[in-house]
Motif scaffolding. Structure first.
Motif, PDB file in Angstrom:
ATOM      1  N   LEU A   1       0.586  -1.201   0.095  1.00 21.05           N
ATOM      2  CA  LEU A   1       0.267   0.082   0.123  1.00 21.05           C
ATOM      3  C   LEU A   1       0.801   1.550   0.069  1.00 21.05           C
ATOM      4  O   LEU A   1       2.196   1.716   0.542  1.00 21.05           O
ATOM      5  CB  LEU A   1      -0.432  -0.282   1.646  1.00 21.05           C
ATOM      6  CG  LEU A   1      -1.528   1.389   1.517  1.00 21.05           C
ATOM      7  CD1 LEU A   1      -2.534   1.595   0.059  1.00 21.05           C
ATOM      8  CD2 LEU A   1      -2.630   1.084   2.582  1.00 21.05           C
TER       9      LEU A   1
ATOM     10  N   VAL B   1       1.411   4.918   0.558  1.00 23.31           N
ATOM     11  CA  VAL B   1       0.212   6.754   0.943  1.00 23.31           C
ATOM     12  C   VAL B   1       1.341   7.062   0.770  1.00 23.31           C
ATOM     13  O   VAL B   1       2.321   7.807   0.455  1.00 23.31           O
ATOM     14  CB  VAL B   1       0.060   6.241   2.786  1.00 23.31           C
ATOM     15  CG1 VAL B   1      -0.608   7.322   2.275  1.00 23.31           C
ATOM     16  CG2 VAL B   1      -0.432   4.942   2.454  1.00 23.31           C
TER      17      VAL B   1
ATOM     18  N   TYR C   1      -8.354  -3.180   4.628  1.00 19.07           N
ATOM     19  CA  TYR C   1      -7.456  -2.573   4.687  1.00 19.07           C
ATOM     20  C   TYR C   1      -6.137  -3.446   4.899  1.00 19.07           C
ATOM     21  O   TYR C   1      -4.628  -3.256   5.241  1.00 19.07           O
ATOM     22  CB  TYR C   1      -7.722  -1.125   5.589  1.00 19.07           C
ATOM     23  CG  TYR C   1      -6.181  -0.621   5.858  1.00 19.07           C
ATOM     24  CD1 TYR C   1      -5.446   0.612   5.363  1.00 19.07           C
ATOM     25  CD2 TYR C   1      -5.600  -1.029   7.762  1.00 19.07           C
ATOM     26  CE1 TYR C   1      -4.693   0.832   5.825  1.00 19.07           C
ATOM     27  CE2 TYR C   1      -4.803  -0.612   8.225  1.00 19.07           C
ATOM     28  CZ  TYR C   1      -3.891   0.931   6.605  1.00 19.07           C
ATOM     29  OH  TYR C   1      -2.901   1.739   7.715  1.00 19.07           O
TER      30      TYR C   1
ATOM     31  N   ALA D   1      -2.866  -3.684   3.149  1.00 15.78           N
ATOM     32  CA  ALA D   1      -1.459  -3.200   3.321  1.00 15.78           C
ATOM     33  C   ALA D   1      -0.570  -4.048   4.222  1.00 15.78           C
ATOM     34  O   ALA D   1       0.389  -3.627   5.290  1.00 15.78           O
ATOM     35  CB  ALA D   1      -1.969  -2.386   4.746  1.00 15.78           C
TER      36      ALA D   1
ATOM     37  N   ARG E   1       3.348  -1.451   4.135  1.00 16.68           N
ATOM     38  CA  ARG E   1       2.869   0.233   3.726  1.00 16.68           C
ATOM     39  C   ARG E   1       3.931   1.267   3.333  1.00 16.68           C
ATOM     40  O   ARG E   1       4.736   0.799   4.060  1.00 16.68           O
ATOM     41  CB  ARG E   1       2.020   0.433   4.964  1.00 16.68           C
ATOM     42  CG  ARG E   1       1.511   1.677   5.131  1.00 16.68           C
ATOM     43  CD  ARG E   1       1.022   2.265   5.982  1.00 16.68           C
ATOM     44  NE  ARG E   1      -0.129   3.778   5.940  1.00 16.68           N
ATOM     45  CZ  ARG E   1      -0.060   4.851   6.485  1.00 16.68           C
ATOM     46  NH1 ARG E   1       1.625   4.786   7.535  1.00 16.68           N
ATOM     47  NH2 ARG E   1      -0.405   5.442   6.371  1.00 16.68           N
TER      48      ARG E   1
ATOM     49  N   ARG F   1       5.001   4.904   2.568  1.00 17.21           N
ATOM     50  CA  ARG F   1       4.045   6.597   2.884  1.00 17.21           C
ATOM     51  C   ARG F   1       5.513   7.303   1.524  1.00 17.21           C
ATOM     52  O   ARG F   1       7.189   7.302   1.422  1.00 17.21           O
ATOM     53  CB  ARG F   1       4.215   6.932   3.601  1.00 17.21           C
ATOM     54  CG  ARG F   1       4.280   8.265   3.677  1.00 17.21           C
ATOM     55  CD  ARG F   1       4.129   9.404   4.803  1.00 17.21           C
ATOM     56  NE  ARG F   1       3.773  10.706   5.402  1.00 17.21           N
ATOM     57  CZ  ARG F   1       4.291  11.457   5.793  1.00 17.21           C
ATOM     58  NH1 ARG F   1       6.078  11.413   5.676  1.00 17.21           N
ATOM     59  NH2 ARG F   1       3.700  12.543   5.187  1.00 17.21           N
TER      60      ARG F   1
END
Length: 494
Positions: free
Chosen positions: A162, A164, A295, A299, A302, A304
């Motif tokens: 995931l 982000v 989710y 995820a 994850r 970022r």
């Protein structure tokens, strides 16, 4: 020296005379090298164990080369040396080769092919085994290099990821890195923007249908899951997916199989899922807009992506990449241009930077981008050529201050307001700050008018201006008529 087989090889760049230029940085990045500038021998030694080669600049003699060789020998390290010398210093190039340099390049050489040959020479096995190298991406800032190294580790684990980050920060680029650095690189990369498709079409797009499943279904249609067999399916803006489809997606991810709409047979799947969002999915779960079980299914890992303003080391290399992608001729960024690019807060992230550089290419005729060619998305920066440098406060460690993009924008905008109109020959052609547009349509129209006026002023004729703007002369005449209607003086441009 540790193996570089599954990570980007690191080149240590030692040049006390000059900083690493954006052109050299871009050439190394495109060729598959991660580059780290080092200023001292101690700094070089601290990172030598992780490096694949040392690139050093020689000026008068080979003293620096011998010093580095001795330093590495004392540390029981053996790294290939690439020396850069002035193209006229033939004797020095011969001397460096005799002293043990792997190869000698001209100090001005920024050709991608030169560094790619070194990549193949130092790692021929990887060159044979990887006919499709990881795409040319810019990860120069330390935070970005850490993210790239992490992404390549995740790629080999073949887990669901995931991504982000804010809009325009490069989530799809990172998704492609995950794909191309994995064992699925030979398979397809299929992308779907969940926010761009009508709700009633997403299900059919993802899962497909059989012939006769509904009115108008004249043939069977494979969904994106099937189209991505053996590869990667990228689900962008997954936070916008309707709740009832989230349930079906969760079931497919759990069972690794699906049934087409109107079908009976079960289709086994061999697809990796990479999802991305700019929403806070934890808050969406609390607001009952996103399934908690989905989710945790997507995820597994994850990652970022930081806003562009928080990774300033990427800004200049990305700007150079934008210029070189659209035109292969050599481009240069004026030092004052680089300063303004680094000071701007980039609320639109990489996507906004690409727009700014495309505008600069339209306005620039000599391949040297100056501050006069910068037109940021905010209309208050229409007089970018007249902006005084904005001094941002430094963090205690010498890095960027710990403030958000909004505070950066306030400082930049305050300077823009203070300097608006300075250095302009025709101040009555620019709307006063108090008459600035307050809605998106007016802002876009003003930005378009500024580009047209700047192009007219920098070209010898209207036909040439229309050609540079990519519109017909008739359309340009219409646009000029609009300018006159808004009270903007056209005498200088006409």
């Amino acid at each position: 020296m540790k193996s570089q087989a599954h990570s980007t090889p690191l080149a240590l760049w030692l040049d006390p005379e000059a900083a690493l230029s954006p052109e050299h940085s871009h050439a190394l990045q495109v060729s598959g090298w991660a580059v780290m500038p080092v200023n001292t021998l101690d700094h070089l030694l601290a990172h030598a164990a992780d490096a694949a080669m040392v690139v050093l600049h020689l000026t008068l003699d080979v003293t620096r080369l011998k010093a580095v060789q001795q330093l590495l020998q004392d540390a029981s390290l053996n790294l290939p040396m690439v020396c850069r010398v002035d193209r006229h210093e033939l004797d020095l190039a011969v001397e460096a080769t005799q002293a043990g340099a792997l190869t000698v390049l001209a100090a001005q050489d920024v050709r991608t092919a030169s560094w790619q040959r070194l990549q193949n020479q130092l790692n021929p096995t990887a060159a044979r085994q990887s006919p499709q190298p990881v795409r040319n991406v810019v990860f120069v800032d330390p935070a970005s290099q850490h993210l790239l190294a992490l992404a390549k580790k995740v790629a080999h684990a073949d887990v669901t990821a995931l991504l982000v980050g804010p809009t325009g920060s490069g989530k799809e680029v990172l998704a492609r890195v995950l794909h191309e650095a994995s064992g699925r690189a030979q398979g397809p990369f299929v992308a779907l923007n969940c926010a761009a498709m009508p709700e009633n079409l997403i299900e059919d797009m993802l899962f497909g249908h059989e012939k006769g499943a509904f009115t108008g279904a004249h043939r069977e249609q494979k969904g994106l899951f099937e189209q991505a067999q053996g590869g990667t399916l990228f689900l962008d803006e997954i936070g916008e997916m309707p709740m009832h489809l989230q349930s079906k997606l969760l079931r497919v991810l759990q069972e690794r199989q699906l049934t087409r709409l109107g079908g009976q047979s079960v289709i086994q799947l061999n697809v990796r899922i990479v999802a991305a969002t700019n929403k806070d999915l934890k808050k969406a779960i609390t607001d009952r807009e996103f399934r908690e079980d989905l989710y945790y299914r997507i995820a597994t890992f994850r990652m970022r992506l930081l806003p562009l303003a928080e990774r300033p080391g990427d800004i200049i290399p990305l700007a150079m990449q934008c210029l070189l992608q659209h035109e292969k001729k050599p481009w240069q960024l004026h030092p004052q241009t680089q300063m303004q690019l680094l000071q701007y807060p980039w609320p639109g992230n990489v996507r906004e930077l690409e727009n700014v550089m495309r505008r600069a290419m339209v306005l620039c005729s000599d391949h040297v981008v100056t501050p006069a060619h910068l037109m940021f998305d905010d209309w208050l920066t229409a007089s970018a050529a007249a902006l005084e440098p904005v001094t941002l406060p430094s963090a205690p460690d010498g890095g960027l201050p710990e403030s958000n993009t909004a505070s950066h924008m306030e400082q930049f905008m305050a300077a823009a307001k203070d300097n608006l109109g300075l250095g302009l020959q025709e101040q009555d052609t620019v709307e006063k700050p108090e008459s600035l547009p307050t809605d998106l349509h007016s802002a876009a129209r003003m930005n378009e008018h500024q580009v047209i006026m700047a192009t007219l002023a920098s070209t010898p004729s209207k036909s040439e201006a229309a050609k540079r703007l990519g519109i017909s002369p008739r359309t340009l005449r219409y646009k000029m008529a609009q300018l006159r209607e808004h009270g903007l003086a056209m005498a200088a441009a006409c």
